[in-house]
Design an enzyme around this catalytic site. Structure first.
Site, short mmCIF file in Angstrom:
data_model
loop_
_atom_site.label_atom_id
_atom_site.label_comp_id
_atom_site.label_asym_id
_atom_site.label_seq_id
_atom_site.Cartn_x
_atom_site.Cartn_y
_atom_site.Cartn_z
CG HIS A 179 33.68 9.39 -2.31
ND1 HIS A 179 34.06 9.10 -3.62
CD2 HIS A 179 34.26 10.32 -1.79
CE1 HIS A 179 35.12 10.14 -3.79
NE2 HIS A 179 35.22 10.79 -2.80
CB CYS A 192 37.03 7.46 -4.01
SG CYS A 192 35.81 6.13 -3.98
CG HIS A 195 38.15 12.73 -2.46
ND1 HIS A 195 37.19 12.86 -3.21
CD2 HIS A 195 38.56 14.27 -2.26
CE1 HIS A 195 36.90 14.29 -3.33
NE2 HIS A 195 37.47 14.96 -2.79
#
Length: 160
Positions: free
Chosen positions: A117, A64, A132
């Site tokens: 993340h 990510c 992502h």
């Protein structure tokens, strides 16, 4: 005496002209940011479908933060390499103010309770969509309305 008045008048006119340039410069800056935002999003979307690879930053695989790092770097904006460190950049913004190009951060590891993340906002048409790299599906576009992402959401930041 006339020379002093003439000098003061000249300085006044020059300084007034300078403030007009600032306004024009500000407008150019906004246009420049929009252009960079589009370019960054286009770069990120070009990796759609790329498999997940921890630490990856290429078409062979990426994680990510590697996706976000690579997309911004192509436009000469260097961000930290990890999502945790990216979350310290720019300024914090509310979800109501999010626009394409902003970063969304998530806490996906319940045990660590830290940012783990990151995603890049690509569109906002009633719902916030972000690109992502997920460990199970690779580089994809997801919606913040999805239960999992809504539950893990930790904050948004603007770096542009």
């Amino acid at each position: 005496m006339k020379r002093i008045l003439l000098l003061l008048l000249t300085i006044t006119l020059i300084s007034c002209g300078g403030s007009k340039k600032t306004v024009i410069s500000s407008s150019k800056t906004k246009t420049h940011v929009k252009s960079k935002t589009k370019s960054i999003i286009k770069t990120a979307l070009g990796y759609k479908g790329t498999r997940y690879k921890f630490g990856g930053t290429s078409k062979k695989g990426m994680d990510c933060s590697g996706l976000v790092y690579t997309a911004f770097k192509k436009d000469n904006i260097v961000l930290p390499r990890t999502s945790k460190n990216m979350a310290t950049q720019g300024k914090s913004i509310s979800l109501k103010k999010v626009v394409p190009g902003d970063l969304l951060f998530f806490k996906t590891n319940k045990r660590k309770n830290a940012i783990s993340h990151v995603g890049l906002v690509v569109t906002i048409k009633g719902v916030i969509k972000f690109i992502h790299s997920s460990s199970s599906k690779g580089v994809i576009v997801s919606s913040l309305d999805e239960k999992y992402w809504r539950k893990c959401f930790a904050g948004a930041r603007r770096v542009l």
